[in-house]
Design a protein around this motif. Structure first.
Motif, PDB file in Angstrom:
ATOM      1  N   PRO A   1      -8.334  -3.172   3.842  1.00 28.25           N
ATOM      2  CA  PRO A   1      -8.549  -3.457   4.893  1.00 28.25           C
ATOM      3  C   PRO A   1      -6.877  -4.339   6.004  1.00 28.25           C
ATOM      4  O   PRO A   1      -7.265  -5.311   6.463  1.00 28.25           O
ATOM      5  N   GLY A   2      -5.928  -5.161   4.619  1.00 27.29           N
ATOM      6  CA  GLY A   2      -4.543  -5.437   4.998  1.00 27.29           C
ATOM      7  C   GLY A   2      -3.587  -4.690   5.614  1.00 27.29           C
ATOM      8  O   GLY A   2      -2.826  -4.801   6.127  1.00 27.29           O
ATOM      9  N   ILE A   3      -3.917  -3.560   6.093  1.00 27.75           N
ATOM     10  CA  ILE A   3      -3.240  -2.822   6.862  1.00 27.75           C
ATOM     11  C   ILE A   3      -4.204  -2.031   7.808  1.00 27.75           C
ATOM     12  O   ILE A   3      -5.586  -2.315   7.962  1.00 27.75           O
ATOM     13  N   VAL A   4      -3.423  -1.049   8.571  1.00 28.11           N
ATOM     14  CA  VAL A   4      -4.185  -0.152   9.685  1.00 28.11           C
ATOM     15  C   VAL A   4      -4.985   0.897   9.003  1.00 28.11           C
ATOM     16  O   VAL A   4      -3.922   1.694   9.248  1.00 28.11           O
ATOM     17  N   ARG A   5      -6.337   1.262   9.313  1.00 29.37           N
ATOM     18  CA  ARG A   5      -7.238   1.659   8.611  1.00 29.37           C
ATOM     19  C   ARG A   5      -7.231   3.187   9.840  1.00 29.37           C
ATOM     20  O   ARG A   5      -8.439   3.246  10.248  1.00 29.37           O
ATOM     21  N   HIS A   6      -6.366   3.552   9.842  1.00 32.96           N
ATOM     22  CA  HIS A   6      -6.488   5.302  10.780  1.00 32.96           C
ATOM     23  C   HIS A   6      -6.233   6.096  10.151  1.00 32.96           C
ATOM     24  O   HIS A   6      -5.038   6.211   9.851  1.00 32.96           O
ATOM     25  N   ARG A   7      -7.386   7.171   9.461  1.00 33.14           N
ATOM     26  CA  ARG A   7      -6.508   7.940   8.857  1.00 33.14           C
ATOM     27  C   ARG A   7      -5.860   8.920   9.416  1.00 33.14           C
ATOM     28  O   ARG A   7      -4.552   9.282   8.909  1.00 33.14           O
ATOM     29  N   GLY A   8      -4.781   9.233  10.824  1.00 30.16           N
ATOM     30  CA  GLY A   8      -4.407  10.139  11.689  1.00 30.16           C
ATOM     31  C   GLY A   8      -3.083   9.440  11.073  1.00 30.16           C
ATOM     32  O   GLY A   8      -2.066  10.110  11.456  1.00 30.16           O
ATOM     33  N   LYS A   9      -3.259   8.392  11.209  1.00 31.99           N
ATOM     34  CA  LYS A   9      -1.978   6.880  11.450  1.00 31.99           C
ATOM     35  C   LYS A   9      -1.518   7.490  10.048  1.00 31.99           C
ATOM     36  O   LYS A   9       0.230   6.953   9.375  1.00 31.99           O
ATOM     37  N   ILE A  10      -2.046   6.835   9.115  1.00 32.22           N
ATOM     38  CA  ILE A  10      -1.776   6.950   7.301  1.00 32.22           C
ATOM     39  C   ILE A  10      -1.054   8.895   7.159  1.00 32.22           C
ATOM     40  O   ILE A  10      -0.423   8.817   6.453  1.00 32.22           O
ATOM     41  N   ALA A  11      -2.203   9.450   7.241  1.00 28.43           N
ATOM     42  CA  ALA A  11      -1.362  10.699   6.862  1.00 28.43           C
ATOM     43  C   ALA A  11      -0.489  11.637   7.747  1.00 28.43           C
ATOM     44  O   ALA A  11       0.295  12.318   7.272  1.00 28.43           O
ATOM     45  N   ALA A  12       0.253  10.747   9.496  1.00 29.32           N
ATOM     46  CA  ALA A  12       1.396  11.206   9.629  1.00 29.32           C
ATOM     47  C   ALA A  12       2.524  10.610   8.704  1.00 29.32           C
ATOM     48  O   ALA A  12       3.866  10.451   8.906  1.00 29.32           O
ATOM     49  N   THR A  13       2.257   9.144   8.302  1.00 27.25           N
ATOM     50  CA  THR A  13       3.251   9.070   7.754  1.00 27.25           C
ATOM     51  C   THR A  13       3.702   9.006   6.061  1.00 27.25           C
ATOM     52  O   THR A  13       4.608   9.255   5.857  1.00 27.25           O
ATOM     53  N   VAL A  14       2.199   9.825   5.706  1.00 29.54           N
ATOM     54  CA  VAL A  14       2.575  10.829   4.934  1.00 29.54           C
ATOM     55  C   VAL A  14       3.718  12.479   5.215  1.00 29.54           C
ATOM     56  O   VAL A  14       4.456  12.790   4.106  1.00 29.54           O
ATOM     57  N   ARG A  15       3.492  13.057   6.148  1.00 26.19           N
ATOM     58  CA  ARG A  15       3.785  14.228   6.606  1.00 26.19           C
ATOM     59  C   ARG A  15       5.054  13.573   7.316  1.00 26.19           C
ATOM     60  O   ARG A  15       6.418  13.945   6.810  1.00 26.19           O
TER      61      ARG A  15
ATOM     62  N   GLU B   1       0.746  -0.966   0.017  1.00 28.87           N
ATOM     63  CA  GLU B   1      -0.077   0.171   0.110  1.00 28.87           C
ATOM     64  C   GLU B   1       0.439   1.260  -0.254  1.00 28.87           C
ATOM     65  O   GLU B   1       0.330   2.515  -0.508  1.00 28.87           O
ATOM     66  N   PHE B   2       2.439   1.354   0.890  1.00 22.25           N
ATOM     67  CA  PHE B   2       2.607   2.099   0.969  1.00 22.25           C
ATOM     68  C   PHE B   2       4.242   2.390  -0.325  1.00 22.25           C
ATOM     69  O   PHE B   2       5.045   2.715   0.716  1.00 22.25           O
ATOM     70  N   ASP B   3       4.160   1.994  -1.321  1.00 24.81           N
ATOM     71  CA  ASP B   3       4.592   1.943  -2.616  1.00 24.81           C
ATOM     72  C   ASP B   3       6.201   1.688  -2.025  1.00 24.81           C
ATOM     73  O   ASP B   3       7.208   1.485  -2.464  1.00 24.81           O
ATOM     74  N   GLY B   4       6.010   0.315  -0.866  1.00 23.99           N
ATOM     75  CA  GLY B   4       7.543  -0.186  -0.834  1.00 23.99           C
ATOM     76  C   GLY B   4       8.194   0.649   0.078  1.00 23.99           C
ATOM     77  O   GLY B   4       9.337   0.314   0.348  1.00 23.99           O
ATOM     78  N   PHE B   5       7.375   1.845   0.817  1.00 23.29           N
ATOM     79  CA  PHE B   5       8.201   2.620   2.125  1.00 23.29           C
ATOM     80  C   PHE B   5       9.147   3.271   1.318  1.00 23.29           C
ATOM     81  O   PHE B   5      10.473   3.984   1.228  1.00 23.29           O
ATOM     82  N   ASP B   6       8.701   3.806  -0.262  1.00 20.48           N
ATOM     83  CA  ASP B   6       9.220   4.902  -0.780  1.00 20.48           C
ATOM     84  C   ASP B   6       9.600   6.154  -0.261  1.00 20.48           C
ATOM     85  O   ASP B   6       7.786   6.737  -0.620  1.00 20.48           O
ATOM     86  N   PRO B   7       9.753   6.563   0.652  1.00 17.18           N
ATOM     87  CA  PRO B   7       9.503   7.998   0.641  1.00 17.18           C
ATOM     88  C   PRO B   7       8.874   9.283   0.180  1.00 17.18           C
ATOM     89  O   PRO B   7       8.131  10.031   0.020  1.00 17.18           O
ATOM     90  N   GLU B   8      10.013   9.145  -1.419  1.00 18.44           N
ATOM     91  CA  GLU B   8       9.408  10.040  -2.570  1.00 18.44           C
ATOM     92  C   GLU B   8       8.367   9.974  -2.913  1.00 18.44           C
ATOM     93  O   GLU B   8       8.073  10.870  -3.260  1.00 18.44           O
ATOM     94  N   ARG B   9       8.033   8.394  -2.891  1.00 16.43           N
ATOM     95  CA  ARG B   9       6.421   8.557  -3.398  1.00 16.43           C
ATOM     96  C   ARG B   9       5.556   8.796  -2.334  1.00 16.43           C
ATOM     97  O   ARG B   9       4.548   9.236  -2.493  1.00 16.43           O
ATOM     98  N   VAL B  10       5.084   8.048  -1.375  1.00 15.98           N
ATOM     99  CA  VAL B  10       4.672   8.536  -0.216  1.00 15.98           C
ATOM    100  C   VAL B  10       4.657   9.800   0.222  1.00 15.98           C
ATOM    101  O   VAL B  10       3.519  10.460   0.359  1.00 15.98           O
TER     102      VAL B  10
END
Length: 191
Positions: A83-97, A59-68
């Protein structure tokens, strides 16, 4: 010698203990991935994250920071449907940040050197005999947590950060009776 008891008997958890946990990680991208996954673990068990790790990576593009770092609100919404990840908007937004912050720190100081500076560049080798001796936080995890939060990272309190430090070998908290304690200690001197 007996393996650390925290991993129990689940084969995935045992493999993680035996191959990954506590091994000194010096790759900035891998450190960022682990820090983000530790943030997703907040309020959950680590085995939950391990079971979902492949889905997170997909989901997170191989945790490629440039892409995320380029994710927008629509991309975050798409991730929330997985459904394969933890679906928490705050945590996903924190990962993008966190991806954007990774790029900034990597370009300035290097992400790995920044993180490792909180342990003087070398793993702290503890010699705990029992799980009751292992702390949940340390002065180093408090300092690193504060530095990460000051820069804008989320879900990185001192307990999460200490778990991250243990996982990435910044701290060797394998118990002295565990065969991995000495193995990881030797890896620490090789790095």
């Amino acid at each position: 010698m007996t393996r650390c008891s925290w991993c129990g008997t689940d084969p995935l958890y045992v493999a993680y203990h035996d191959r990954e946990w506590g091994v000194p990680e010096r790759d900035g991208r891998a450190l960022w991935e682990n820090l983000m996954l530790e943030g997703f673990q907040a309020g959950l068990s680590w085995i939950t994250i391990l079971r979902k790790r492949d889905s997170f990576r997909a989901e997170f593009d191989g945790f490629d920071p440039e892409r995320v770092a380029g994710w927008d609100a629509a991309r975050i919404d798409r991730a929330l449907q997985n459904p394969g990840i933890v679906r928490h908007r705050g945590k996903i937004a924190a990962t993008v940040r966190g991806a954007r912050l990774f790029i900034e720190i990597e370009g300035r100081d290097g992400f790995a050197p920044f993180l490792w500076s909180f342990v003087g560049g070398q793993p702290i080798r503890n010699r705990f005999a029992g799980m009751d001796e292992v702390p949940a936080v340390t002065p180093e995890s408090i300092a690193l947590s504060k530095a990460l939060k000051t820069r804008g990272f989320g879900f990185c309190g001192p307990v999460i950060v200490y778990a991250f430090m243990q996982a990435t070998g910044m701290v060797n908290d394998h118990l002295t009776g565990c065969p991995r304690h000495d193995q990881v200690s030797r890896l620490s001197t090789a790095g």
